[in-house]
Enzyme design. Structure first.
Site, PDB file in Angstrom:
ATOM      1  N   ASP A 130      44.190 -73.646  -8.245  1.00 19.18           N
ATOM      2  CA  ASP A 130      45.139 -73.522  -7.127  1.00 19.18           C
ATOM      3  C   ASP A 130      45.085 -74.702  -6.161  1.00 19.18           C
ATOM      4  O   ASP A 130      45.360 -74.553  -4.968  1.00 19.18           O
ATOM      5  CB  ASP A 130      44.907 -72.207  -6.353  1.00 19.18           C
ATOM      6  N   GLY A 150      49.118 -70.114 -12.192  1.00 17.12           N
ATOM      7  CA  GLY A 150      50.296 -69.910 -11.346  1.00 17.12           C
ATOM      8  C   GLY A 150      50.518 -71.212 -10.604  1.00 17.12           C
ATOM      9  O   GLY A 150      49.744 -71.547  -9.713  1.00 17.12           O
ATOM     10  N   HIS A 151      51.491 -72.000 -11.035  1.00 13.18           N
ATOM     11  CA  HIS A 151      51.737 -73.324 -10.456  1.00 13.18           C
ATOM     12  C   HIS A 151      53.017 -73.276  -9.634  1.00 13.18           C
ATOM     13  O   HIS A 151      54.098 -73.037 -10.173  1.00 13.18           O
ATOM     14  CB  HIS A 151      51.827 -74.384 -11.566  1.00 13.18           C
ATOM     15  N   LYS A 173      48.374 -78.260  -8.265  1.00 10.01           N
ATOM     16  CA  LYS A 173      48.718 -79.058  -9.448  1.00 10.01           C
ATOM     17  C   LYS A 173      50.221 -79.039  -9.727  1.00 10.01           C
ATOM     18  O   LYS A 173      50.816 -80.066 -10.037  1.00 10.01           O
ATOM     19  CB  LYS A 173      47.951 -78.521 -10.670  1.00 10.01           C
ATOM     20  N   GLN A 215      43.976 -74.145 -14.102  1.00 11.77           N
ATOM     21  CA  GLN A 215      42.674 -73.749 -13.523  1.00 11.77           C
ATOM     22  C   GLN A 215      42.016 -74.982 -12.894  1.00 11.77           C
ATOM     23  O   GLN A 215      42.721 -75.862 -12.452  1.00 11.77           O
ATOM     24  CB  GLN A 215      41.762 -73.109 -14.584  1.00 11.77           C
TER      25      GLN A 215
HETATM   26  P1  GDP Z   1      48.214 -74.788  -8.628  1.00  9.67           P
HETATM   27  O1  GDP Z   1      47.810 -73.580  -9.380  1.00  9.67           O
HETATM   28  O2  GDP Z   1      47.139 -75.843  -8.603  1.00  9.67           O
HETATM   29  O3  GDP Z   1      49.547 -75.353  -9.059  1.00  9.67           O
HETATM   30  O4  GDP Z   1      48.376 -74.318  -7.109  1.00  9.67           O
HETATM   31  P2  GDP Z   1      49.108 -72.960  -6.594  1.00  9.67           P
HETATM   32  O5  GDP Z   1      50.559 -73.123  -6.746  1.00  9.67           O
HETATM   33  O6  GDP Z   1      48.475 -71.766  -7.197  1.00  9.67           O
HETATM   34  O7  GDP Z   1      48.648 -72.962  -5.081  1.00  9.67           O
HETATM   35  C1  GDP Z   1      48.953 -74.002  -4.225  1.00  9.67           C
HETATM   36  C2  GDP Z   1      49.738 -73.429  -3.047  1.00  9.67           C
HETATM   37  O8  GDP Z   1      49.749 -74.367  -1.995  1.00  9.67           O
HETATM   38  C3  GDP Z   1      51.204 -73.163  -3.364  1.00  9.67           C
HETATM   39  O9  GDP Z   1      51.636 -72.079  -2.597  1.00  9.67           O
HETATM   40  C4  GDP Z   1      51.899 -74.445  -2.910  1.00  9.67           C
HETATM   41  O10 GDP Z   1      53.257 -74.244  -2.559  1.00  9.67           O
HETATM   42  C5  GDP Z   1      51.082 -74.781  -1.700  1.00  9.67           C
HETATM   43  N1  GDP Z   1      50.950 -76.217  -1.392  1.00  9.67           N
HETATM   44  C6  GDP Z   1      50.870 -77.268  -2.229  1.00  9.67           C
HETATM   45  N2  GDP Z   1      50.633 -78.403  -1.536  1.00  9.67           N
HETATM   46  C7  GDP Z   1      50.552 -78.059  -0.245  1.00  9.67           C
HETATM   47  C8  GDP Z   1      50.277 -78.781   0.968  1.00  9.67           C
HETATM   48  O11 GDP Z   1      50.038 -79.986   0.978  1.00  9.67           O
HETATM   49  N3  GDP Z   1      50.268 -78.051   2.115  1.00  9.67           N
HETATM   50  C9  GDP Z   1      50.504 -76.714   2.155  1.00  9.67           C
HETATM   51  N4  GDP Z   1      50.473 -76.100   3.323  1.00  9.67           N
HETATM   52  N5  GDP Z   1      50.753 -76.003   1.042  1.00  9.67           N
HETATM   53  C10 GDP Z   1      50.757 -76.671  -0.140  1.00  9.67           C
HETATM   54  P1  IMO Z   2      45.767 -72.198 -11.703  1.00 13.91           P
HETATM   55  O1  IMO Z   2      46.221 -72.962 -12.927  1.00 13.91           O
HETATM   56  C1  IMO Z   2      42.627 -69.885  -9.754  1.00 13.91           C
HETATM   57  C2  IMO Z   2      40.079 -67.422 -12.324  1.00 13.91           C
HETATM   58  C3  IMO Z   2      40.209 -65.925 -12.212  1.00 13.91           C
HETATM   59  C4  IMO Z   2      38.797 -65.509 -12.582  1.00 13.91           C
HETATM   60  C5  IMO Z   2      38.421 -66.503 -13.673  1.00 13.91           C
HETATM   61  C6  IMO Z   2      38.636 -65.995 -15.095  1.00 13.91           C
HETATM   62  O2  IMO Z   2      46.867 -71.508 -10.992  1.00 13.91           O
HETATM   63  O3  IMO Z   2      44.924 -73.055 -10.844  1.00 13.91           O
HETATM   64  P2  IMO Z   2      40.776 -65.525 -16.587  1.00 13.91           P
HETATM   65  O4  IMO Z   2      41.993 -64.698 -16.325  1.00 13.91           O
HETATM   66  O5  IMO Z   2      41.084 -66.961 -16.845  1.00 13.91           O
HETATM   67  O6  IMO Z   2      39.889 -64.944 -17.633  1.00 13.91           O
HETATM   68  O7  IMO Z   2      39.939 -65.449 -15.203  1.00 13.91           O
HETATM   69  O8  IMO Z   2      39.239 -67.645 -13.444  1.00 13.91           O
HETATM   70  N1  IMO Z   2      41.359 -68.122 -12.600  1.00 13.91           N
HETATM   71  C7  IMO Z   2      42.020 -68.854 -11.698  1.00 13.91           C
HETATM   72  N2  IMO Z   2      41.770 -69.061 -10.385  1.00 13.91           N
HETATM   73  N3  IMO Z   2      43.673 -70.492 -10.352  1.00 13.91           N
HETATM   74  C8  IMO Z   2      43.922 -70.317 -11.664  1.00 13.91           C
HETATM   75  O9  IMO Z   2      44.872 -71.005 -12.334  1.00 13.91           O
HETATM   76  C9  IMO Z   2      43.094 -69.427 -12.397  1.00 13.91           C
HETATM   77  N4  IMO Z   2      43.071 -69.011 -13.686  1.00 13.91           N
HETATM   78  C10 IMO Z   2      41.992 -68.216 -13.793  1.00 13.91           C
HETATM   79  O10 IMO Z   2      40.552 -65.542 -10.905  1.00 13.91           O
HETATM   80  O11 IMO Z   2      37.925 -65.717 -11.503  1.00 13.91           O
HETATM   81 MG    MG Z   3      47.629 -71.497  -9.090  1.00 13.66          MG
END
Ligand code: GDP
Ligand code: IMO
Ligand code: MG
Length: 429
Positions: free
Chosen positions: A13, A40-41, A16, A223
């Site tokens: 998270d 979840g991107h 990415k 991840q």
């Molecule tokens: P990913 O899994 O690495 O793609 O990240 P996620 O989408 O799960 O979580 C990142 C969250 O931060 C999302 O809600 C994005 O919209 C938000 N986000 C990304 N870059 C920034 C930033 O620079 N500032 C803020 N406030 N939010 C951001």
């Molecule tokens: P993105 O790509 C954050 C965590 C789960 C759990 C562990 C194992 O959005 O960054 P799994 O379902 O893979 O067997 O869970 O890994 N986890 C993540 N945490 N971002 C993710 O993906 C994750 N994918 C798995 O919460 O602790």
């Molecule tokens: Mg994510």
């Protein structure tokens, strides 16, 4: 051309999805190499927000070819929903610019049940899995009994499916896990037919041809490095190789063809699920970061645990990945802070102060050694140039660059595609 990689240096998270979307115009191909619908991107642009789970984050750039590589575990039910969502919301037709590896593993409905059964059996020591069937599907891959995307084209697919599900039912019985597969199996059959509209390919040939043709390729990690099956905080990890090395096995790319490694991290830390988190904040500051950063899971909606930036673990992740460029995200979330802490070392129970990650991190109490910075307390919305950043933020960045021995190439100041500050690449520290 070489394949560049973008991957998370923390526990996932990091942002990415946003950065792949920002970089995608520079690339002709964007490919996922591991993970599955546990990811979840999130992408935000033109006032719209969208979360992708299995589909690469290059899809919003129409000229990019997107590839779901062999290293993924693909859930056809989630895939169908994702494609339909993109079609309804954005009018997209992805049958032309999305390829799926025939060698990617298939997540069956019974894999999700097994994930739930194993977690339930673990009780308090559960991993905190996303319950998307990731672990059980990779387990079947490694134990050489899994189904792959290419199998859906075989006349024996139903027989192979039945055989594997029978095995799963025996295990579920052993765990005394009650379930009803009827509805899920119905959805699964429909999704398999839906999947057949897409080009199922031997994508390793496509990628290597693209390399030979001089095309630009970006591999999108899911991840984070601290969730890697080998180098993460085992067993509180996911089941794939989340590191740069995963690009080789997850796409069929030779090591000599890996180019830039973009390592992405938040200006603080978050973690979802169980496992060690030395800099975790259980106080009001942690809650402020959670609220300000909207730190709630993009896949499961769970509250993310929050804490200060952890340099020993960041350095470790940089080392095992060979990071060549750093990207710092969510700097704006710290705008409100009077002071900001960064963990520079770990103090172990015997008093030793170290920069290394102890192998028994799950079992010992680690006391973080912090350096404290004055907060910049400035809204960063209108900052687009590095030289204009508030002095306190510039100081924070310089400290990180010196300590990490690498410049930070991009600084992200908001969720939108446009909220990004790019520093000159030739900068040296
Ligand atoms: P990913 O899994 O690495 O793609 O990240 P996620 O989408 O799960 O979580 C990142 C969250 O931060 C999302 O809600 C994005 O919209 C938000 N986000 C990304 N870059 C920034 C930033 O620079 N500032 C803020 N406030 N939010 C951001
Ligand atoms: P993105 O790509 C954050 C965590 C789960 C759990 C562990 C194992 O959005 O960054 P799994 O379902 O893979 O067997 O869970 O890994 N986890 C993540 N945490 N971002 C993710 O993906 C994750 N994918 C798995 O919460 O602790
Ligand atoms: Mg994510």
């Amino acid at each position: 051309m070489k394949v560049d990689v973008l991957l998370g240096l923390q526990w996932g998270d990091e942002g990415k999805g946003k950065i792949v979307d920002v970089l995608a115009p520079q690339y002709q191909v964007v490919a996922r190499f591991q993970g599955g619908p546990n990811a979840g991107h999130t992408l935000e642009f033109e006032g719209k927000k969208h979360v992708l789970h299995q589909i690469p984050s290059g899809v919003f750039r129409s000229e990019v070819l997107n590839i779901i590589g062999n290293g993924l575990v693909l859930d056809p039910i989630v895939f169908k929903k994702e494609i339909e969502g993109l079609s309804e919301k954005f009018g997209m037709d992805l049958t032309k610019n999305l390829l799926i590896s025939k060698k990617a593993s298939l997540i069956l409905p019974s894999h999700r049940l097994l994930d739930a059964a194993y977690e339930q059996a673990k009780g308090d020591s559960k991993i905190g899995s996303t319950l998307r069937g990731i672990g059980p599907t990779y387990t079947d891959k490694v134990s050489r009994q899994g189904l792959r995307v290419g199998d859906v084209l075989s006349p024996n697919f139903q027989a192979k499916y039945n055989q594997l599900v029978d095995t799963h039912k025996m295990i579920l019985g052993f765990y005394n896990f009650s379930y009803d597969l009827t509805e899920l199996e119905q959805q699964f059959s429909e999704s398999i037919e839906f999947l057949k509209q897409f080009e199922l390919a031997d994508t390793e040939y496509v990628i290597n041809q693209a390399i030979n043709d001089g095309k630009t390729i970006l591999a999108e990690g899911a991840q984070g490095s601290l969730l890697d099956i080998d180098f993460g905080s085992y067993p509180f990890v996911t089941s794939s190789t989340t590191m740069a090395a995963g690009v080789c096995t997850g796409l069929g790319v030779a090591p000599k063809n890996v180019g830039e490694v973009y390592g992405i991290f938040k200006a603080y830390c978050t973690r979802v699920g169980s496992g060690p988190f030395p800099t975790e904040l259980h106080d009001e500051t942690g809650e402020r970061i959670r609220q300000e950063g909207r730190e709630f899971g993009a896949t499961t909606g769970r509250s993310r645990r929050t804490g200060w930036l952890d340099l020993p673990s960041l350095k470790y992740a940089m080392m095992v990945n060979g990071v060549t460029q750093l990207i710092m995200m969510k700097v704006d979330v710290l705008n409100i802070m009077e002071e900001i802490k960064v963990c520079t070392h770990y103090q172990l129970p015997d008093g030793t102060v170290t920069e290394q990650i102890p192998h028994d991190m799950n079992d010992i109490e680690i006391t973080p050694v912090y350096k404290t910075f004055k907060g910049w307390q400035t809204d960063l919305t209108n900052f687009h140039c590095y030289d204009e950043l508030p002095a306190e933020l510039a100081e924070y960045i310089s400290f990180l660059e010196e300590n990490l021995e690498l410049p930070i190439s991009f600084i992200s100041t908001g969720p939108d595609r446009e909220a990004i500050i790019h520093r000159e690449a030739q900068l040296s520290v």
